[in-house]
Design a protein around this motif. Sequence first.
Motif, PDB file in Angstrom:
ATOM      1  N   ALA A 197      39.305  33.253  45.360  1.00 44.42           N
ATOM      2  CA  ALA A 197      38.865  32.008  44.727  1.00 44.42           C
ATOM      3  C   ALA A 197      39.856  31.531  43.673  1.00 44.42           C
ATOM      4  O   ALA A 197      39.931  30.335  43.394  1.00 44.42           O
ATOM      5  CB  ALA A 197      37.486  32.211  44.098  1.00 44.42           C
ATOM      6  N   ASN A 198      40.600  32.457  43.082  1.00 44.44           N
ATOM      7  CA  ASN A 198      41.560  32.110  42.037  1.00 44.44           C
ATOM      8  C   ASN A 198      42.972  32.159  42.611  1.00 44.44           C
ATOM      9  O   ASN A 198      43.456  33.225  42.995  1.00 44.44           O
ATOM     10  CB  ASN A 198      41.418  33.078  40.851  1.00 44.44           C
ATOM     11  N   LYS A 199      43.623  31.006  42.640  1.00 47.69           N
ATOM     12  CA  LYS A 199      44.918  30.873  43.290  1.00 47.69           C
ATOM     13  C   LYS A 199      45.951  30.316  42.313  1.00 47.69           C
ATOM     14  O   LYS A 199      45.600  29.704  41.308  1.00 47.69           O
ATOM     15  CB  LYS A 199      44.814  29.930  44.500  1.00 47.69           C
ATOM     16  N   ASP A 212      33.735  33.099  37.099  1.00 47.31           N
ATOM     17  CA  ASP A 212      32.598  33.755  37.717  1.00 47.31           C
ATOM     18  C   ASP A 212      32.964  34.393  39.054  1.00 47.31           C
ATOM     19  O   ASP A 212      32.244  35.256  39.552  1.00 47.31           O
ATOM     20  CB  ASP A 212      31.448  32.761  37.911  1.00 47.31           C
ATOM     21  N   GLN A 213      34.084  33.987  39.632  1.00 44.27           N
ATOM     22  CA  GLN A 213      34.520  34.542  40.918  1.00 44.27           C
ATOM     23  C   GLN A 213      35.632  35.576  40.768  1.00 44.27           C
ATOM     24  O   GLN A 213      35.952  36.277  41.731  1.00 44.27           O
ATOM     25  CB  GLN A 213      35.017  33.404  41.825  1.00 44.27           C
ATOM     26  N   LEU A 214      36.212  35.659  39.574  1.00 42.21           N
ATOM     27  CA  LEU A 214      37.376  36.527  39.379  1.00 42.21           C
ATOM     28  C   LEU A 214      37.055  37.983  39.689  1.00 42.21           C
ATOM     29  O   LEU A 214      37.846  38.692  40.311  1.00 42.21           O
ATOM     30  CB  LEU A 214      37.888  36.380  37.944  1.00 42.21           C
ATOM     31  N   ALA A 222      37.539  42.500  45.654  1.00 44.08           N
ATOM     32  CA  ALA A 222      36.777  42.892  46.845  1.00 44.08           C
ATOM     33  C   ALA A 222      37.164  42.024  48.042  1.00 44.08           C
ATOM     34  O   ALA A 222      37.187  42.497  49.184  1.00 44.08           O
ATOM     35  CB  ALA A 222      35.283  42.788  46.573  1.00 44.08           C
ATOM     36  N   ARG A 223      37.483  40.760  47.782  1.00 50.71           N
ATOM     37  CA  ARG A 223      37.890  39.873  48.877  1.00 50.71           C
ATOM     38  C   ARG A 223      39.227  40.317  49.466  1.00 50.71           C
ATOM     39  O   ARG A 223      39.431  40.271  50.681  1.00 50.71           O
ATOM     40  CB  ARG A 223      37.969  38.433  48.371  1.00 50.71           C
ATOM     41  N   LEU A 261      32.440  31.204  57.434  1.00 53.40           N
ATOM     42  CA  LEU A 261      33.805  31.716  57.531  1.00 53.40           C
ATOM     43  C   LEU A 261      34.641  31.403  56.300  1.00 53.40           C
ATOM     44  O   LEU A 261      35.420  32.226  55.835  1.00 53.40           O
ATOM     45  CB  LEU A 261      34.494  31.140  58.777  1.00 53.40           C
ATOM     46  N   ILE A 262      34.502  30.175  55.774  1.00 50.74           N
ATOM     47  CA  ILE A 262      35.379  29.746  54.678  1.00 50.74           C
ATOM     48  C   ILE A 262      34.624  29.444  53.390  1.00 50.74           C
ATOM     49  O   ILE A 262      35.206  28.976  52.416  1.00 50.74           O
ATOM     50  CB  ILE A 262      36.203  28.505  55.096  1.00 50.74           C
ATOM     51  N   ASP A 263      33.301  29.702  53.391  1.00 56.01           N
ATOM     52  CA  ASP A 263      32.483  29.472  52.201  1.00 56.01           C
ATOM     53  C   ASP A 263      32.545  28.002  51.751  1.00 56.01           C
ATOM     54  O   ASP A 263      32.565  27.708  50.563  1.00 56.01           O
ATOM     55  CB  ASP A 263      32.919  30.400  51.055  1.00 56.01           C
TER      56      ASP A 263
END
Length: 736
Positions: free
Chosen positions: A190-192, A211-213, A218-219, A596-598
């Motif tokens: 999520a963080n790019k 919140d996604q970091l 895990a991703r 697949l891509i949320d």
Amino acid sequence: MKKIFFTIFIATTIVLNAKNIKDIKFEGLIHISPSTAMEIMGIYPGSEIDIEKIDKAIKKFYEQGYFKDIWVTEEDGVLTFHFVEKPLISKVDIIGYLESKKEELPNIIGIKKGDIYDEEKIEEAKQKIIQKAKEEGYYDTIVEVDTTTLKNGSVEVDFVVNKGENIIIRKLDICGIHAFDKSDIEDVVANKERDFLGWMWGFDSGKVNMDQLEFDSARIKDLYMRKGYLDAKVSNPFLRVDFNTYNAKLLYHVEEGKPYVVEDVKIYLTEPVIDIKKLKEDLKLRKGKVFNIEKLRKDMQKIKEKIADLGYAFVRVAPNFKKNEKEHTAIVEYTVIPGKKVYIRDVIISGNQRTLDRVIRREVLLAPGDLYNLTDLKDSKNALKRTGFFEDVTIEERRVSENQIDLLVKVKEMPTGNIMLGGGYGSYEGVILNASISDKNIFGSGIDASFSIDYSSKSLRFNLGVFNPRIFDSDYSLGVNLYNTTYESYDYTQKRRGGSIGVGKQLMRYLRGSVSYQYEQSELSDVTFDSIYFPEGKFIKSSITPSLSWDNTDDYYVPRHGFVASTSLEYAGIGGDEEYIKSYTKFAYFYGLEDLIDYDLILRYKARLGYISDQGYLPVNEKFYMGGIRSVRGYSSGSLSPKDSEGRLIGGKETFSNSIEASIPLMESARMRLAFFLDYGMIGEDSFNEIKRSGAGAAIEWLSPMGPIQLIFATPLDDKPGDRTSNFEFSMGTKF
């Protein structure tokens, strides 16, 4: 806050002369009744005055959260509890950040109009706003609260928010990667890292999603597991922020290891409820294949569905894999615990204010006493959504015993009826008036009925239709349609009146067959030219049309999975003047990519194929015309067809058109989407490719309170001189 004199007064009284309570009174109570207050404090008339009990009672009252101040007085044995209640909140508003999401504000901050004003809750609301801003990448957010006390004692609360600054990831380093490129990693996290054109739509902005970091590691690990790297290790993210510039560097350390190959797949059943060979039939993870965690998850679900379809609602599938680290192979094991067979005790329906219970119940494939079946449960939900009556459908399983469950069918109804009054002006027809009334679910019965009328100085059109998809809740359907139209063209006058009746039956779960009969009398008069395509006189059409249709989609208006297909063959010439055979086939496939891509991206492919064989007399109004919403957008409706020597449209005998679409959310709160499309079509008298056109554009799709609305903005891509183009079209009440 308790008054100090109370303690001194009561204590002195008790010391000098213990008293009994003669009566208890309450002053200033609003939200709690005196009887409830008496129960809360646990003190009653007749008991001895006890300062400790009174003190505990005051604390209990404070715990209710309603009171700003409480004190007690005593006079001649009468205890009086005095209350100052907290004010009510008459209005909650936000200025600045989140101002565009005011309708979501109560859910975000936990405070709404009518709540009691509480300083602690206000402070909690401030922290929730700050946390929400952090989740969206904003830091150093400042929240100020302005309160205004009104004459009635209530309070208006305004949250004034400066959302702060975005932290931008300027550099993303992933140390130790060899099996993947950096771009592969960025596809799943999520963080790019910010792109060169990060400010432009479609490019990565680099904003930190705090919140996604914590889930990005895990991703990345999951990406490696999809390629067989069972030993892969990914560090926690290290984010270094320069709070002077709000720029950041993000770092991960990866130990890859080597990919593993599946040595064997084993399934262990604690109870022999099914042949293990059947469970292995459709598995994607097989011996000799590189291990893939995503395939393992899908295989687990397939195993669960096969067992659950036998009635084992509470089946559990536990995966395990044994690694051979020297050979880099793995044995995949599934332990299946079926539990006991489960039966349906009851089907409970709720949420339907208008739709009759029986209309809902007939679409549910499981009834009281039936053995549980997971596929039937999923198909029941999809069948209810395909009716077009409901905005949302959920079916919950409530366990009532070890072998019984209740199905809780909860529906959220949506508008199914339209009443339209309108008008317009045309250079030829002059003032045009139109009115229509329609309802797909009239009186909640599931019956579709419509009536429309259009009037101008040159035309008059009536149409009445009724369709019952389930006669007496059976598998049979019945539809009747009547119409009468008169139209005065530049070169002729045409009158058409007739009707049709059709009967259908549900042949399989997704397959329906039907046959309809149509009778029509048409008259062409005042023809100002000689043409074989426009013969003057009266003509009778008598035709029969068998058809088949398939629909396994998961929604009526906005399907995300499944396909719709239909084909019909009309034979005209049963005692009438018109003689032809017309076949028409439609197909639409829908594929949602959210799993697949949320992201709620829906891909659609639609195609239409038509062919007519002239068996004696084929009028031009029965032939095919292309252009418009349902074929090639960017051209006026029905404007693409072969022409006669005078340039008049005469229709085609062969046509094919198809569309590719991509639909994305535009405003989720308003249930509005944005779709991009590319259309291509062909039409001709003797071959498909006599006329070929294409168009492209975008459409706003809105499930409005009045029903589904489409606003279509299109442009032709290869128009020719003489083509009638159209850059804007509008539709209401149809599928997307």
